[in-house]
Write an enzyme that holds these catalytic residues in place. Structure first.
Site, PDB file in Angstrom:
ATOM      1  N   SER A 152       0.835  -1.201   0.000  1.00 51.10           N
ATOM      2  CA  SER A 152       0.000   0.000   0.000  1.00 51.10           C
ATOM      3  C   SER A 152       0.868   1.248   0.000  1.00 51.10           C
ATOM      4  O   SER A 152       1.964   1.255   0.576  1.00 51.10           O
ATOM      5  CB  SER A 152      -0.898   0.006   1.239  1.00 51.10           C
ATOM      6  OG  SER A 152      -1.573   1.241   1.372  1.00 51.10           O
ATOM      7  N   TYR A 166      -2.029  -0.655  10.318  1.00 49.38           N
ATOM      8  CA  TYR A 166      -2.062  -0.924   8.874  1.00 49.38           C
ATOM      9  C   TYR A 166      -0.838  -0.336   8.186  1.00 49.38           C
ATOM     10  O   TYR A 166      -0.150  -1.021   7.428  1.00 49.38           O
ATOM     11  CB  TYR A 166      -3.342  -0.348   8.264  1.00 49.38           C
ATOM     12  CG  TYR A 166      -3.465  -0.590   6.778  1.00 49.38           C
ATOM     13  CD1 TYR A 166      -3.921  -1.810   6.292  1.00 49.38           C
ATOM     14  CD2 TYR A 166      -3.127   0.399   5.864  1.00 49.38           C
ATOM     15  CE1 TYR A 166      -4.047  -2.043   4.927  1.00 49.38           C
ATOM     16  CE2 TYR A 166      -3.243   0.187   4.498  1.00 49.38           C
ATOM     17  CZ  TYR A 166      -3.703  -1.036   4.031  1.00 49.38           C
ATOM     18  OH  TYR A 166      -3.807  -1.262   2.668  1.00 49.38           O
TER      19      TYR A 166
END
Length: 262
Positions: A152, A166
């Protein structure tokens, strides 16, 4: 060096974790539509069954599923054993399964770290380790086996949202992928990351609903990712065209992460 051979994945065996929904589904579809035999792994058997039904209707390749809850180490080992019963080789592993947890800093719980780090980082290693014999069986110096890790841009930048575990897990995944590239390269297995920006998915649904226009405006291309964007990147990395790419982090975000705000 024609395009058909350069990007050919026909008859390759592919495992996509979390391949029934979101980005994983986009990737699975790209491989099936181009003649690959795709195994989807997820704990949601109903979603896997439905996804395989829809993917198999597309023709060319085929889709199958193995149910596994990746929070459980035993399920990972069972997945590998089931795959070994069905296949002698695994050409491409796509580590896509992931989770997120958003909560303000002052109340962000310890349990969120356990959950997110386990699935987004720890299990990538466990799954890869367990299926490495199948990857080695498929690998040759001319056409290595491939590991494609779905990272990501939040592992490259500091996001505005309070998703502490995350962001840390994806940054860790990016580096783990480079470590695997060095350790597994001599075994003719490549390891690369797609650092994805926003795509339509269950994980991103609430964020896109609330901040969709702002997210699009921050991209130089003025849009979010499409299924063909991520499927195309995986087809590149999984075919002869990407056979010499190893240890790379490819940013797949339309230029968002490099777009200066001032």
């Amino acid at each position: 060096m024609d395009i058909q051979n350069l990007f050919n994945v026909k008859d390759k065996v592919v495992l996509v974790t979390g391949g029934a929904k979101g980005i994983g589904r986009m990737i699975s579809e790209g491989f099936v539509q181009n003649g690959a035999k795709v195994y989807i792994a997820s704990r949601d058997a109903k979603s896997c069954e439905q996804a395989c039904k829809e993917l198999n209707a597309l023709g060319k390749g085929s889709a199958h599923y193995i149910t596994a809850d990746f929070y459980k180490e035993g399920d990972v080992k069972n997945l590998a054993e089931e795959l070994k019963k069905k296949e002698k080789k695994l050409h491409i592993l796509v580590n896509n399964s992931g989770s997120n947890w958003g909560e303000p800093y002052d109340t962000y719980p310890d349990s969120a770290w356990d959950r997110v780090i386990t699935l987004n980082l720890k299990r990538v290693f466990t799954i890869t380790q367990q299926v490495t014999p199948l990857l080695e069986a498929a690998a040759t110096p001319e056409d290595p086996a491939r590991i494609i890790n779905i990272g990501s841009i939040d592992g490259l930048r500091v996001p505005a949202l309070s998703t502490f575990a995350y962001s840390a897990s994806k940054a860790g995944l990016h580096h783990l992928s480079r470590v695997l590239a060095v350790h597994l390269g001599p075994r003719n297995i490549t390891s690369n990351v797609l650092a994805c920006g926003p795509f339509e998915s269950k994980m991103m649904a609430a964020t896109l609903k609330k901040f969709g226009d702002k997210i699009k405006s921050e991209s130089p291309l003025g849009r979010i990712g499409s299924p063909t964007d991520v499927a195309g990147a995986c087809l590149f990395l999984g075919s002869k065209a990407g056979g010499f790419v190893n240890g790379a982090t490819i940013t797949l975000d339309g230029g968002t992460v490099i777009n200066a705000k001032l």
